[in-house]
Write an enzyme that holds these catalytic residues in place. Sequence first.
Site, PDB file in Angstrom:
ATOM      1  N   HIS A 101       1.186  -1.202   0.166  1.00  0.00           N
ATOM      2  CA  HIS A 101      -0.029   0.179  -0.221  1.00  0.00           C
ATOM      3  C   HIS A 101       0.756   0.975   0.575  1.00  0.00           C
ATOM      4  O   HIS A 101       0.296   1.841   0.761  1.00  0.00           O
ATOM      5  CB  HIS A 101      -0.903   0.437   1.227  1.00  0.00           C
ATOM      6  CG  HIS A 101      -1.839  -1.436   1.071  1.00  0.00           C
ATOM      7  ND1 HIS A 101      -2.789  -1.637   0.587  1.00  0.00           N
ATOM      8  CD2 HIS A 101      -1.203  -2.120   2.170  1.00  0.00           C
ATOM      9  CE1 HIS A 101      -3.997  -2.407   1.240  1.00  0.00           C
ATOM     10  NE2 HIS A 101      -2.162  -3.074   2.042  1.00  0.00           N
ATOM     11  N   SER A 125      14.519  22.640 -14.867  1.00  0.00           N
ATOM     12  CA  SER A 125      13.266  23.345 -15.473  1.00  0.00           C
ATOM     13  C   SER A 125      13.427  24.620 -16.233  1.00  0.00           C
ATOM     14  O   SER A 125      15.193  25.547 -15.210  1.00  0.00           O
ATOM     15  CB  SER A 125      13.093  23.423 -14.203  1.00  0.00           C
ATOM     16  OG  SER A 125      11.562  24.442 -13.784  1.00  0.00           O
ATOM     17  N   LYS A 181      15.120  22.504  -9.530  1.00  0.00           N
ATOM     18  CA  LYS A 181      14.726  20.975 -10.101  1.00  0.00           C
ATOM     19  C   LYS A 181      15.837  19.847 -10.529  1.00  0.00           C
ATOM     20  O   LYS A 181      16.542  20.566 -11.386  1.00  0.00           O
ATOM     21  CB  LYS A 181      13.700  21.785 -11.028  1.00  0.00           C
ATOM     22  CG  LYS A 181      12.461  21.756 -10.729  1.00  0.00           C
ATOM     23  CD  LYS A 181      11.412  21.506  -9.889  1.00  0.00           C
ATOM     24  CE  LYS A 181      10.160  20.625 -10.079  1.00  0.00           C
ATOM     25  NZ  LYS A 181       9.911  19.838  -9.704  1.00  0.00           N
ATOM     26  N   GLU A 194       9.752   9.740 -15.952  1.00  0.00           N
ATOM     27  CA  GLU A 194       8.111   9.866 -16.297  1.00  0.00           C
ATOM     28  C   GLU A 194       8.307   9.328 -17.798  1.00  0.00           C
ATOM     29  O   GLU A 194       7.053   8.697 -18.044  1.00  0.00           O
ATOM     30  CB  GLU A 194       7.414  11.225 -16.174  1.00  0.00           C
ATOM     31  CG  GLU A 194       8.349  10.925 -15.046  1.00  0.00           C
ATOM     32  CD  GLU A 194       8.201  13.335 -14.834  1.00  0.00           C
ATOM     33  OE1 GLU A 194       8.082  13.980 -14.957  1.00  0.00           O
ATOM     34  OE2 GLU A 194       9.359  13.774 -14.887  1.00  0.00           O
TER      35      GLU A 194
END
Length: 459
Positions: free
Chosen positions: A157, A278, A284, A291
Site C-alpha cells: 500500500h 526546469s 529542479k 516519466e
Amino acid sequence: QGQKMWGGRFTARPDEIMQAINVSIDVDKRLWQQDLAGSKAHCAMLAKQGIISSGDSQIILNGLETITAEIEDGTFPFRAEFEDIHMNVEARLRELVGPVSGRLHTARSRNDQVATDFRLWVRDQVDITIQQLYDLQGALLKRAEEYADALMPGFTHLQPAQPVTFGHHLMAYVEMFGRDRSRFVDARARMNENPLGSAALAGSPFPIDRHDTAKTLGFDRPTGNSLDGVSDRDFALESLSHAAICAGHLSRLAEEIVIWTTPYFNFIRLSDAFSTGSSIMPQKRNPDAAELVRAKTGRITGSLIALSTVMKGLPLAYSKDMQEDKPPVFEAFDALDLAIRAMTGMVLDLQANRERMAAAAGAGFSTATDLADWLVRNLGIPFRDAHHITGAAVKLAETQGVDLAQLSLSDLQNLEARITDDVYKVLTPEASCASRQSYGGTAPDQVRLQIQRWKDLRS
Ligand code: ARG
C-alpha cells in the site's frame, strides 16, 4: 491503362480522396528490406521450379539488387501514386528491367506478400526486443549484486511494511522482464510460419515450393491454410499483448524511480545524464526519462486496442482494413524500444543513498512482524495473540515517540511478562532481512542465490 497496376478494367482514374485514404507508402516503406527479401526468395523459387526461366529470374534479381542499393543510398523514388511498398518496388523494377519484371508477380498476390513482409518485420523486431530485455536484465543483475545487502523499506500500500534489501527489490524486476522475454520467445516460435504462396487467398495453380521460400526466409514451415495465411494477424496482436505487459512492468519501475528520486524519499539519485532541469525553477532535478517510460505504456497498450479493434469481425480472407495493422505495431515497438533502452540506462546510472534507505528501512515500526514472530517462536503464543500484543507495543512506542527497539524491557514486560532482552536482537532491520531465509526471500544470501540462478540461466 494509366499508371495503375490493376488498371486493366478501369477507364477512369481514382478520385483524389480515394487515393488519399488508400495510400500507405509513407508507413509501409519501412518494410522495404522484408519486401525485397520476400521478392528475391519468391523469384529464385519460381526459377528453381521452372515457372520462370533462369535468365528472366537473373534479370529480376539484378533489378532487385539495384533497388536495394537505391533505397540504401536514398535515391529510390517512393511515389504515392503506387500506393504501397510492394507496388513501388514493382513499378521501379519495371523501369529498371522492362516488361520481364512482370513475371515476378506470378503465383503471388499483395495479400500474401504483405502478410509475409509484416511477419518478417515483427519477427525481426521481436528478436531485437528479446535482446534488449536481456540487456536490461543484465543491468538489473549488476546493480542487484552491488546492493544485495543494502537495506530499504519494503512497502505494501506504499506504507512501510517489512525491511527488504535493494538488491531483492531490483531482482523482482529481473523476474518480470524474464517472463516478458520468454513471452516474446514463445510468440516468435508461433509466428514463424511462411504465408508466402497463399497467393490471393486460395493458393496457386503454379507448381510453387512453399517449403523452399520458407527456408530461404528463415521460417520453420509454410502456413497450413491459404485463407488463414493471408488473413491472420495474430502474430502482431500477440506481440503487442506482450509489449503491453512489458510496458506495464517498465511503468512500475519508472514510477518507483520517480518516487525514489523525490527529496521526500531521497532513496536514489540519477546523474545529470538522466535528469533534466526546469526553465523557471533553478533547483529542479526532474526524472523525465522515467516519466516518459511510464507514459509510453499508453501508446503501447493503445496500439493493442487499436489493432484488436481493426481485426474484430473481419470476414475471411484479406480486407483492406488490414492495411491499418502497421501504424500501431510500428508505434508500439518504437516506443517499447526506447523505453527499454532508457530504463537500462537509468538502472545503470542510478546511485542509491544507502544511509537514507537503511534509516527508512528501520522506521515506521517495520520490524513489528519480527516481534510478533519472536513471541510465537520463543513463548509459544498463537500468532493472532502475538499480533495483538505487538500492536499494543507499537501503540506504546508511538505515544513515547520512539521505535520498537527503543522501548524499555519493563515496558515490553508490562505487555507480556515472559519477554526477555533476547527480543531486541530481532528488532533491527538487518536482523529482520537476514532472518528471511525462505527460498526467494529477502535475506542477502537468498538474494545472491537468485542472482546466481539468473546468471546461470543466461550463460
Ligand atoms: N498495402 C496493402 C496492405 O498493407 C497491401 C495488400 C493490398 N492487397 C490488396 N488486395 N489490396 O494491406
